[in-house]
Design an enzyme around this catalytic site. Structure first.
Site, short mmCIF file in Angstrom:
data_model
loop_
_atom_site.label_atom_id
_atom_site.label_comp_id
_atom_site.label_asym_id
_atom_site.label_seq_id
_atom_site.Cartn_x
_atom_site.Cartn_y
_atom_site.Cartn_z
N SER A 139 40.81 59.16 58.91
CA SER A 139 42.06 58.76 59.57
C SER A 139 43.22 59.24 58.72
O SER A 139 43.06 59.59 57.55
CB SER A 139 42.10 57.22 59.66
OG SER A 139 43.39 56.76 59.97
N TYR A 152 41.12 48.38 56.68
CA TYR A 152 40.87 49.61 57.48
C TYR A 152 41.11 50.83 56.59
O TYR A 152 40.30 51.74 56.54
CB TYR A 152 41.78 49.63 58.70
CG TYR A 152 41.58 50.83 59.60
CD1 TYR A 152 40.45 50.93 60.41
CD2 TYR A 152 42.52 51.87 59.65
CE1 TYR A 152 40.25 52.04 61.23
CE2 TYR A 152 42.34 52.97 60.47
CZ TYR A 152 41.20 53.04 61.27
OH TYR A 152 41.03 54.15 62.08
N1 LIG Z 1 42.70 55.92 67.88
C1 LIG Z 1 43.31 56.24 66.75
O1 LIG Z 1 44.56 56.23 66.66
C2 LIG Z 1 42.51 56.63 65.52
C3 LIG Z 1 43.21 57.13 64.42
C4 LIG Z 1 42.51 57.51 63.29
C5 LIG Z 1 41.13 57.38 63.25
N2 LIG Z 1 40.46 56.89 64.33
C6 LIG Z 1 39.00 56.78 64.21
O2 LIG Z 1 38.38 57.48 65.27
C7 LIG Z 1 37.11 56.86 65.56
C8 LIG Z 1 37.02 56.59 67.05
O3 LIG Z 1 38.05 55.67 67.38
P1 LIG Z 1 38.68 55.53 68.84
O4 LIG Z 1 40.14 55.44 68.65
O5 LIG Z 1 38.11 56.53 69.77
O6 LIG Z 1 38.18 54.04 69.19
P2 LIG Z 1 37.50 53.42 70.49
O7 LIG Z 1 37.53 51.95 70.25
O8 LIG Z 1 38.11 53.98 71.72
O9 LIG Z 1 35.99 53.95 70.38
C9 LIG Z 1 35.15 53.56 69.33
C10 LIG Z 1 33.75 53.43 69.90
O10 LIG Z 1 32.88 53.06 68.80
C11 LIG Z 1 31.97 52.08 69.29
N3 LIG Z 1 31.45 51.26 68.22
C12 LIG Z 1 32.16 50.41 67.42
N4 LIG Z 1 31.33 49.75 66.61
C13 LIG Z 1 30.06 50.19 66.90
C14 LIG Z 1 28.79 49.85 66.41
N5 LIG Z 1 28.62 48.93 65.46
N6 LIG Z 1 27.71 50.48 66.93
C15 LIG Z 1 27.86 51.41 67.91
N7 LIG Z 1 29.06 51.77 68.42
C16 LIG Z 1 30.15 51.15 67.92
C17 LIG Z 1 32.80 51.25 70.27
O11 LIG Z 1 31.97 50.51 71.18
C18 LIG Z 1 33.64 52.31 70.95
O12 LIG Z 1 33.03 52.82 72.12
C19 LIG Z 1 37.04 55.61 64.69
O13 LIG Z 1 36.27 55.87 63.53
C20 LIG Z 1 38.48 55.36 64.32
O14 LIG Z 1 38.63 54.64 63.11
C21 LIG Z 1 41.11 56.52 65.46
#
Ligand SMILES: NC(=O)c1ccc[n+]([C@@H]2O[C@H](COP(=O)([O-])OP(=O)(O)OC[C@H]3O[C@@H](n4cnc5c(N)ncnc54)[C@H](O)[C@@H]3O)[C@@H](O)[C@H]2O)c1
Length: 248
Positions: A139, A152
């Site tokens: 991130s 986080y």
């Molecule tokens: N959205 C943002 O702004 C952002 C920014 C930086 C990093 N990220 C990172 O990107 C990645 C994806 O995030 P996103 O924004 O698409 O989130 P999201 O919530 O849309 O998707 C995350 C998915 O991971 C699944 N998940 C969570 N815990 C789990 C577990 N224990 N077992 C199996 N599946 C699990 C959830 O059910 C969900 O479908 C994450 O690692 C997040 O930290 C996101």
């Protein structure tokens, strides 16, 4: 001759039911890969992907046998593994003094420990691939701190450290390890924060590009790192943030 970047490749994408993971799995499929999509039970993965090249597994990745189940499922379905995308992640926000031990353990378990355990399970098969890829989701918080985001940020700094160490250890097997550093991307994870107009505006303005990002824009970076042409890129944290991190 095909111009599909991932023809004949097999990938695992965790957290594929939503947001960035769903976008990565879809783009990999469009580019000729076969993909095992993994997410929590009850996420109805089957309804989200309409392709013969998909296999589904609904499991909590923090369960003790999950890494073995995930890799076995992939090998049973496709008989190879070339690309592991450790994308599943959660965000727990809260004032530092209010955070609980359980929140600390949960975020570490989902965002870091599972990444370590699934990667370890995948390595024998990634070695066989000869061009193995591990792409971890860090991130912008892998490099900075943010209000109410201490644990986080801790987890995403750990992703950076883990990815760099893995890149060093696994290079001899022709496995590259990189991590993506998304800024503020429109997904279910960021949605609750964006309900606050001031917070949303802060992130829109912080990115010189002047807006939030879309999951597909992160997926494109994950495609680039997975392609054969990226074989000499390892240990990199790739910002996909509209320039936010360099904008003081
Ligand atoms: N959205 C943002 O702004 C952002 C920014 C930086 C990093 N990220 C990172 O990107 C990645 C994806 O995030 P996103 O924004 O698409 O989130 P999201 O919530 O849309 O998707 C995350 C998915 O991971 C699944 N998940 C969570 N815990 C789990 C577990 N224990 N077992 C199996 N599946 C699990 C959830 O059910 C969900 O479908 C994450 O690692 C997040 O930290 C996101």
């Amino acid at each position: 001759m095909t111009n599909k970047k991932l023809a004949n490749k097999v990938a695992i994408v965790t957290g594929a039911a939503s947001g960035i993971g769903r976008a990565i799995a879809s783009l990999y499929l469009d580019n000729g890969a076969s993909v095992l999509v993994v997410d929590m039970p009850g996420q109805n993965l089957q309804e989200q992907f309409n392709s013969d090249a998909v296999q589904y597994l609904e499991v909590d990745i923090t369960e003790s046998h999950a890494p073995q189940r995930i890799v076995n499922e992939c090998i049973n379905a496709f008989a190879q593994l070339d690309i592991l995308v450790n994308n599943a992640g959660i965000c727990i926000a809260g004032d530092f003094e209010e955070l609980s031990d359980e929140q600390w353990e949960r975020i570490l378990s989902v965002n870091v420990t599972s990444m370590f355990r699934i990667s370890r399970e995948a390595i024998p098969h990634l070695k066989e691939s000869k061009k193995g890829r591990i792409i971890n989701l860090g991130s912008i918080m892998s490099d900075m701190g943010g209000p109410s985001l201490s644990i986080y940020g801790m987890s995403k700094h750990a992703v950076a450290g883990l990815s760099k160490g893995m890149a060093v250890d696994l290079g001899k097997h022709q496995i590259t390890v990189n991590y993506l550093q998304p800024g503020s991307i429109v997904t279910a994870l960021s949605e609750p924060f964006m309900d606050d107009p001031a917070f949303k505006k802060y992130w829109e303005d912080k990115a010189p590009i002047g807006r939030l990002g879309q999951p597909e824009e992160v997926a494109y970076a994950a495609l680039f790192l997975a392609a054969d042409e990226a074989q000499f890129i390892s240990g990199l944290g790739l910002n996909v943030d509209g320039g936010a991190i360099v904008n003081f």
